[in-house]
Design a protein around this motif. Sequence first.
Motif, PDB file in Angstrom:
ATOM      1  N   LEU A  54       0.834  -1.199   0.000  1.00 21.47           N
ATOM      2  CA  LEU A  54       0.000   0.000   0.000  1.00 21.47           C
ATOM      3  C   LEU A  54       0.875   1.258   0.000  1.00 21.47           C
ATOM      4  O   LEU A  54       0.580   2.224  -0.711  1.00 21.47           O
ATOM      5  CB  LEU A  54      -0.924   0.014   1.221  1.00 21.47           C
ATOM      6  N   LEU A  55       1.941   1.234   0.787  1.00 24.10           N
ATOM      7  CA  LEU A  55       2.845   2.384   0.841  1.00 24.10           C
ATOM      8  C   LEU A  55       3.552   2.602  -0.491  1.00 24.10           C
ATOM      9  O   LEU A  55       3.777   3.750  -0.900  1.00 24.10           O
ATOM     10  CB  LEU A  55       3.869   2.196   1.961  1.00 24.10           C
ATOM     11  N   ASP A  56       3.899   1.525  -1.185  1.00 25.59           N
ATOM     12  CA  ASP A  56       4.556   1.622  -2.495  1.00 25.59           C
ATOM     13  C   ASP A  56       3.634   2.228  -3.536  1.00 25.59           C
ATOM     14  O   ASP A  56       4.092   2.824  -4.505  1.00 25.59           O
ATOM     15  CB  ASP A  56       5.039   0.255  -2.972  1.00 25.59           C
ATOM     16  N   MET A  57       2.323   2.077  -3.349  1.00 23.15           N
ATOM     17  CA  MET A  57       1.351   2.609  -4.309  1.00 23.15           C
ATOM     18  C   MET A  57       1.072   4.083  -4.085  1.00 23.15           C
ATOM     19  O   MET A  57       0.489   4.743  -4.928  1.00 23.15           O
ATOM     20  CB  MET A  57       0.034   1.823  -4.243  1.00 23.15           C
ATOM     21  N   GLU A  58       1.477   4.614  -2.931  1.00 20.56           N
ATOM     22  CA  GLU A  58       1.255   6.023  -2.615  1.00 20.56           C
ATOM     23  C   GLU A  58       2.123   6.903  -3.528  1.00 20.56           C
ATOM     24  O   GLU A  58       3.295   6.626  -3.714  1.00 20.56           O
ATOM     25  CB  GLU A  58       1.631   6.309  -1.156  1.00 20.56           C
ATOM     26  N   PRO A  59       1.533   7.971  -4.062  1.00 16.87           N
ATOM     27  CA  PRO A  59       2.339   8.899  -4.877  1.00 16.87           C
ATOM     28  C   PRO A  59       3.333   9.654  -3.993  1.00 16.87           C
ATOM     29  O   PRO A  59       3.050   9.935  -2.824  1.00 16.87           O
ATOM     30  CB  PRO A  59       1.318   9.849  -5.479  1.00 16.87           C
ATOM     31  N   ASP A  60       4.477   9.955  -4.552  1.00 17.54           N
ATOM     32  CA  ASP A  60       5.512  10.689  -3.792  1.00 17.54           C
ATOM     33  C   ASP A  60       5.185  12.146  -3.654  1.00 17.54           C
ATOM     34  O   ASP A  60       4.537  12.790  -4.340  1.00 17.54           O
ATOM     35  CB  ASP A  60       6.879  10.536  -4.460  1.00 17.54           C
TER      36      ASP A  60
END
Length: 60
Positions: A54-60
Motif C-alpha cells: 500500500l505504501l509503495d502505491m502512494e504517490p511521492d
Amino acid sequence: MDALLYTAEEAAELLKISRCKVYDLLRNHDLRSVKIGGSRRIPRGALEEYVARLLDMEPD
C-alpha cells in the motif's frame, strides 16, 4: 497483539478495517494466509507485506 498468526477478526482490528474487507483481501489474494485444519490464519509478515505494498502505491 504480537502473535505469529492472526484470525481475520484480529487482522481487521490491527489494520483498522472491517472483517469483511479482510475476507475480500484474502479472496482476491491481496493478503496471504495459511490454513491449519479448518481454520484460516494470517501470518504477521503477510500483514506487514500488505501494508508495504500500500505504501509503495502512494504517490511521492
